[in-house]
Design a protein around this motif. Structure first.
Motif, PDB file in Angstrom:
ATOM      1  N   GLY A 160       0.807  -1.210   0.000  1.00  0.00           N
ATOM      2  CA  GLY A 160       0.000   0.000   0.000  1.00  0.00           C
ATOM      3  C   GLY A 160       0.837   1.255   0.000  1.00  0.00           C
TER       4      GLY A 160
ATOM      5  N   ARG B 100      -7.455   3.347   6.909  1.00  0.00           N
ATOM      6  CA  ARG B 100      -8.826   3.078   6.471  1.00  0.00           C
ATOM      7  C   ARG B 100      -9.713   2.585   7.616  1.00  0.00           C
ATOM      8  NH1 ARG B 100      -8.482   5.815   1.779  1.00  0.00           N
ATOM      9  NH2 ARG B 100      -6.824   5.027   0.427  1.00  0.00           N
TER      10      ARG B 100
ATOM     11  N   ASP C 238      -3.470   1.347  10.075  1.00  0.00           N
ATOM     12  CA  ASP C 238      -4.323   1.312   8.886  1.00  0.00           C
ATOM     13  C   ASP C 238      -5.186   2.572   8.878  1.00  0.00           C
ATOM     14  OD1 ASP C 238      -6.088   0.827   6.843  1.00  0.00           O
ATOM     15  OD2 ASP C 238      -6.855  -1.060   7.647  1.00  0.00           O
TER      16      ASP C 238
ATOM     17  N   ASP D 202      -2.982   4.600   2.404  1.00  0.00           N
ATOM     18  CA  ASP D 202      -3.516   3.359   2.983  1.00  0.00           C
ATOM     19  C   ASP D 202      -3.099   3.184   4.433  1.00  0.00           C
ATOM     20  OD1 ASP D 202      -4.662   2.350   0.463  1.00  0.00           O
ATOM     21  OD2 ASP D 202      -2.571   2.167  -0.167  1.00  0.00           O
ATOM     22  N   ARG D 203      -1.831   3.457   4.713  1.00  0.00           N
ATOM     23  CA  ARG D 203      -1.283   3.179   6.037  1.00  0.00           C
ATOM     24  C   ARG D 203      -0.242   4.250   6.364  1.00  0.00           C
ATOM     25  NH1 ARG D 203       0.386  -3.013   4.882  1.00  0.00           N
ATOM     26  NH2 ARG D 203       0.352  -3.405   7.112  1.00  0.00           N
TER      27      ARG D 203
END
Length: 357
Positions: free
Chosen positions: A102, A162, A160, A141-142
């Motif tokens: 990611g 998300r 994370d 993403d991260r």
């Protein structure tokens, strides 16, 4: 005075001139994607899986690539650098490749009124609180994020972005520089986090210093682009029958002297890092060297910006969008250097005997 547009060119730090052509496809891709943040993030993601890591024997090549990207578009360098830094941090902490997928950011800044805390529970560690200066967080993403721990220290964690407990504020970004990279506050509510090293590991590892020097490589690449644009504008003016006077030539000569010496210094430091030199034998620490590099590069950038802006006049700032963007982007980016506060840190180290002289 509008600068000529040329094909993207690498900034040469350690490679032979003949080897720089292999960067052509990358730099053309960066040039084509300038202003398109998702496209630049995708390019950064590809670089993260193939570019060298600092301290791994090709630090000079890594910094050369970062400087070259920033010379094409300063904002692109600002996008590439944190993802590459995150990949290096994870590798230094021993996290396997399959845990590094990611697009990543690195959020380690602190700010008044914002505090992020890490608390252990039965399932592991959770983060709660707020973190300022989180560039592009909604698009990532991260991230590797530093937080205050229950033992009173600070540690790094992989998170994370998300997760439903993560909420990104819409930043009030009024800056004219780096307009496509707003930095806002992110709020965390019981967000699971994976430790990346223990208390204070993030700040005490040599890689912290190496990462700070990688940022300086981006600043320097932007300054090279500013000086190249100035040189090209003088050539274009001469082609129209207006030869540069001594003042214009003196500015170009000073910019050449500053950039050439700074590039060579950065190349030597990269060799020092990769050579595994014992810091005591070398007369200095990794962080001391980082402060020297960042201060030297920041001063070089500030002087080149001043020389070119003063000698080019108001025209390009008013009517030449690429020039005006580069000047604004670089002026803001280099403010990550803490100026006299960093020099005060270096002075304290020097007073304690940390220095080669």
């Amino acid at each position: 005075m509008t600068e000529q547009r040329s094909f993207p060119r690498s900034v040469r730090l350690v490679s032979a001139e003949t080897d720089l052509a292999q960067n052509g496809a990358l730099l053309h891709a960066v040039s084509s994607a300038a202003g398109d943040v998702p496209a630049l993030l995708a390019l950064a993601g590809e670089a993260g899986s193939s570019w060298p890591k600092p301290g791994g024997g090709q630090t000079g090549l890594l910094w050369e690539l970062l400087a070259s990207v920033a010379s094409v578009d300063v904002a692109a360098g600002r996008i590439f650098e944190p993802h590459l830094d995150a990949q290096a941090i994870l590798a230094q902490a021993g996290h396997p490749q399959n845990e590094r997928g990611g697009l990543w950011g690195v959020f380690a800044a602190e700010g008044p009124g914002s505090r992020l805390e890490a608390r252990a529970d039965g399932a592991g560690v959770q983060l709660s609180g707020a973190k300022p200066w989180c560039s592009l967080a909604p698009l990532l993403d991260r991230a590797i994020i530093t937080a205050h721990t229950e033992t009173g220290g600070r540690a790094a964690f992989a998170v994370d972005l998300r997760h439903p407990g993560v909420a990104c504020e819409e930043p009030v970004w009024v800056a004219r520089g780096l307009r496509e990279i707003p930095s806002g506050t992110v709020h965390f509510s019981q967000v699971p986090a994976v430790p990346v090293g223990g208390d204070d590991w993030y700040f005490s590892r040599p890689g912290f210093a190496w990462g700070g020097m990688g940022v300086a490589a981006c600043w320097l690449g932007g300054a090279v682009a500013v000086a190249r644009g100035y040189r090209e504008s003088l050539i274009a003016a001469a082609g129209r029958g207006r030869e540069p006077d001594q003042i214009a030539l003196a500015a170009l000569g000073e910019a050449d002297r500053i950039l050439t010496s700074t590039l060579r210094y950065l190349g030597r430091v990269a060799e020092w890092i990769d050579g595994g030199v014992d810091t005591q034998e070398a007369g200095g620490s990794a962080w001391g060297e980082a402060l020297r590099v960042r201060g030297t590069v920041a001063a070089a950038v500030e002087r080149v910006l001043s020389l070119v802006s003063t000698n080019s006049g108001p025209g390009p700032l008013a009517f030449d969008e690429p020039y005006a963007k580069r000047m604004a982007d670089l002026a803001l980016y280099v403010r990550q250097h803490h100026a006299m506060r960093d020099d005060a840190q270096l002075g304290k180290l020097t007073l304690a005997g940390d220095g080669p002289w």
